[in-house]
Motif scaffolding. Structure first.
Motif, PDB file in Angstrom:
ATOM      1  N   ARG A  62     -13.983 -40.686  47.115  1.00 27.36           N
ATOM      2  CA  ARG A  62     -13.110 -41.235  46.081  1.00 27.36           C
ATOM      3  C   ARG A  62     -11.929 -41.958  46.726  1.00 27.36           C
ATOM      4  O   ARG A  62     -11.499 -43.000  46.264  1.00 27.36           O
ATOM      5  N   ASN A  63     -11.409 -41.382  47.798  1.00 29.09           N
ATOM      6  CA  ASN A  63     -10.302 -42.031  48.515  1.00 29.09           C
ATOM      7  C   ASN A  63     -10.742 -43.370  49.103  1.00 29.09           C
ATOM      8  O   ASN A  63     -10.001 -44.340  49.066  1.00 29.09           O
ATOM      9  N   GLU A  64     -11.938 -43.389  49.651  1.00 31.36           N
ATOM     10  CA  GLU A  64     -12.441 -44.636  50.223  1.00 31.36           C
ATOM     11  C   GLU A  64     -12.629 -45.698  49.138  1.00 31.36           C
ATOM     12  O   GLU A  64     -12.299 -46.862  49.341  1.00 31.36           O
ATOM     13  N   ARG A  65     -13.148 -45.292  47.977  1.00 31.05           N
ATOM     14  CA  ARG A  65     -13.305 -46.245  46.869  1.00 31.05           C
ATOM     15  C   ARG A  65     -11.950 -46.744  46.397  1.00 31.05           C
ATOM     16  O   ARG A  65     -11.780 -47.924  46.112  1.00 31.05           O
ATOM     17  N   LEU A  66     -10.984 -45.820  46.304  1.00 31.45           N
ATOM     18  CA  LEU A  66      -9.646 -46.201  45.872  1.00 31.45           C
ATOM     19  C   LEU A  66      -9.016 -47.178  46.862  1.00 31.45           C
ATOM     20  O   LEU A  66      -8.411 -48.170  46.467  1.00 31.45           O
ATOM     21  N   GLU A  67      -9.185 -46.904  48.147  1.00 33.22           N
ATOM     22  CA  GLU A  67      -8.649 -47.806  49.168  1.00 33.22           C
ATOM     23  C   GLU A  67      -9.296 -49.180  49.061  1.00 33.22           C
ATOM     24  O   GLU A  67      -8.624 -50.205  49.119  1.00 33.22           O
ATOM     25  N   THR A  68     -10.612 -49.215  48.859  1.00 40.67           N
ATOM     26  CA  THR A  68     -11.323 -50.481  48.712  1.00 40.67           C
ATOM     27  C   THR A  68     -10.828 -51.243  47.494  1.00 40.67           C
ATOM     28  O   THR A  68     -10.605 -52.452  47.557  1.00 40.67           O
ATOM     29  N   MET A  69     -10.630 -50.534  46.390  1.00 45.98           N
ATOM     30  CA  MET A  69     -10.138 -51.181  45.168  1.00 45.98           C
ATOM     31  C   MET A  69      -8.730 -51.741  45.373  1.00 45.98           C
ATOM     32  O   MET A  69      -8.430 -52.848  44.915  1.00 45.98           O
ATOM     33  N   CYS A  70      -7.877 -50.986  46.055  1.00 44.57           N
ATOM     34  CA  CYS A  70      -6.507 -51.462  46.310  1.00 44.57           C
ATOM     35  C   CYS A  70      -6.506 -52.696  47.206  1.00 44.57           C
ATOM     36  O   CYS A  70      -5.774 -53.653  46.951  1.00 44.57           O
ATOM     37  N   LEU A  71      -7.325 -52.673  48.248  1.00 41.31           N
ATOM     38  CA  LEU A  71      -7.406 -53.827  49.143  1.00 41.31           C
ATOM     39  C   LEU A  71      -7.966 -55.040  48.413  1.00 41.31           C
ATOM     40  O   LEU A  71      -7.478 -56.160  48.600  1.00 41.31           O
ATOM     41  N   LEU A  76      -7.216 -60.302  45.899  1.00 39.00           N
ATOM     42  CA  LEU A  76      -7.363 -61.132  44.707  1.00 39.00           C
ATOM     43  C   LEU A  76      -6.011 -61.695  44.270  1.00 39.00           C
ATOM     44  O   LEU A  76      -5.910 -62.864  43.891  1.00 39.00           O
ATOM     45  N   ASP A  77      -4.966 -60.868  44.318  1.00 37.37           N
ATOM     46  CA  ASP A  77      -3.624 -61.355  43.987  1.00 37.37           C
ATOM     47  C   ASP A  77      -3.188 -62.456  44.946  1.00 37.37           C
ATOM     48  O   ASP A  77      -2.597 -63.457  44.541  1.00 37.37           O
ATOM     49  N   ALA A 115      -9.209 -64.009  37.624  1.00 32.45           N
ATOM     50  CA  ALA A 115      -8.479 -63.283  36.580  1.00 32.45           C
ATOM     51  C   ALA A 115      -9.400 -62.325  35.842  1.00 32.45           C
ATOM     52  O   ALA A 115      -8.988 -61.215  35.478  1.00 32.45           O
ATOM     53  N   ILE A 116     -10.631 -62.730  35.641  1.00 30.36           N
ATOM     54  CA  ILE A 116     -11.595 -61.832  34.999  1.00 30.36           C
ATOM     55  C   ILE A 116     -11.860 -60.635  35.898  1.00 30.36           C
ATOM     56  O   ILE A 116     -11.925 -59.492  35.432  1.00 30.36           O
ATOM     57  N   ARG A 117     -11.985 -60.859  37.197  1.00 25.93           N
ATOM     58  CA  ARG A 117     -12.178 -59.732  38.133  1.00 25.93           C
ATOM     59  C   ARG A 117     -10.976 -58.819  38.162  1.00 25.93           C
ATOM     60  O   ARG A 117     -11.108 -57.610  38.298  1.00 25.93           O
ATOM     61  N   LEU A 118      -9.776 -59.403  38.045  1.00 23.12           N
ATOM     62  CA  LEU A 118      -8.564 -58.590  38.012  1.00 23.12           C
ATOM     63  C   LEU A 118      -8.445 -57.827  36.706  1.00 23.12           C
ATOM     64  O   LEU A 118      -7.775 -56.801  36.646  1.00 23.12           O
ATOM     65  N   GLY A 119      -9.070 -58.335  35.653  1.00 26.27           N
ATOM     66  CA  GLY A 119      -9.013 -57.664  34.362  1.00 26.27           C
ATOM     67  C   GLY A 119      -7.703 -57.867  33.622  1.00 26.27           C
ATOM     68  O   GLY A 119      -7.327 -57.056  32.783  1.00 26.27           O
ATOM     69  N   ASP A 120      -7.010 -58.952  33.912  1.00 22.00           N
ATOM     70  CA  ASP A 120      -5.718 -59.225  33.282  1.00 22.00           C
ATOM     71  C   ASP A 120      -5.889 -60.323  32.235  1.00 22.00           C
ATOM     72  O   ASP A 120      -6.091 -61.483  32.564  1.00 22.00           O
TER      73      ASP A 120
END
Length: 195
Positions: A62-71, A76-77, A115-120
């Motif tokens: 879960r930590n690895e997935r969270l790190e991947t999502m944050c990166l 993307l930003d 933007a669609i990938r970011l979900g905003d």
């Protein structure tokens, strides 16, 4: 430093502390930090390699997935910022040259995908407005009008009204009105010349 933060960041020497027996008399803060040691830990690349962060996650994956999502979010930003700058430059040049207006439109489509990938939803709406501006610059006023009207209705009817989005819609609407007036004036001039 707050007591909970002290118990979450421990040096490597603190990691060798054994779990206390239940008969042992310990202070509440000491027992809390020792109970945190029984949870899963993972090393994080920090400027100070002697620090280890203790997490409450029950699964390291879960930590690895969270790190991947944050990166991914960070990248993307970052890409969104670059595309915004590039799109703005193309749009400015698109006022005079149609090819640059086309490139601004392509850039806004790429921003739309991000933007669609970011979900905003607000960024998605802004990307649609950027595309509408590109359409106006290229002379496609009718589809641009539909996009601006749709985004304006969305901005005004949302639960939380985003004034920036509303002002963007109004600004692009003003440009659209100007382009319609210019088109009418051009037709009138052609009628006068031909008669």
């Amino acid at each position: 430093m707050n007591r909970h933060l002290k118990s979450a960041i421990l040096s490597e020497e603190d990691m060798d502390v054994e779990e206390p027996n239940e008969q042992e008399d310990t202070t509440p803060s000491m027992s809390r930090s020792r109970s945190l040691l029984s949870l899963f830990t993972f090393d994080v690349d920090l400027p100070h390699p002697s620090l280890v962060i203790v997490t409450r996650c029950e699964n390291v994956n879960r930590n690895e997935r969270l790190e991947t999502m944050c990166l991914e979010r960070r990248e993307l930003d970052h890409a969104m910022s670059w595309l915004s700058t590039l799109g703005g430059a193309f749009s400015a040049l698109g006022e005079k040259y149609e090819h640059f207006a086309y490139m601004a439109g392509r850039t806004s489509v790429e921003q739309f995908r991000l933007a669609i990938r970011l979900g905003d939803d607000l960024i998605v709406a802004r990307c649609k407005l950027y595309y509408a501006l590109s359409l106006i610059q290229r002379g496609y006023l009718s589809p641009a009008r539909k996009i601006v009207k749709q985004q304006y209705d969305l901005a005004k009817n949302s639960v939380v009204v985003d004034n920036r989005l509303v002002r963007m819609c109004l600004g692009i609407w003003a440009k659209l009105k100007y382009e319609y007036a210019e088109r009418r004036n051009k037709k009138n001039r052609l009628k006068i010349i031909s008669s």
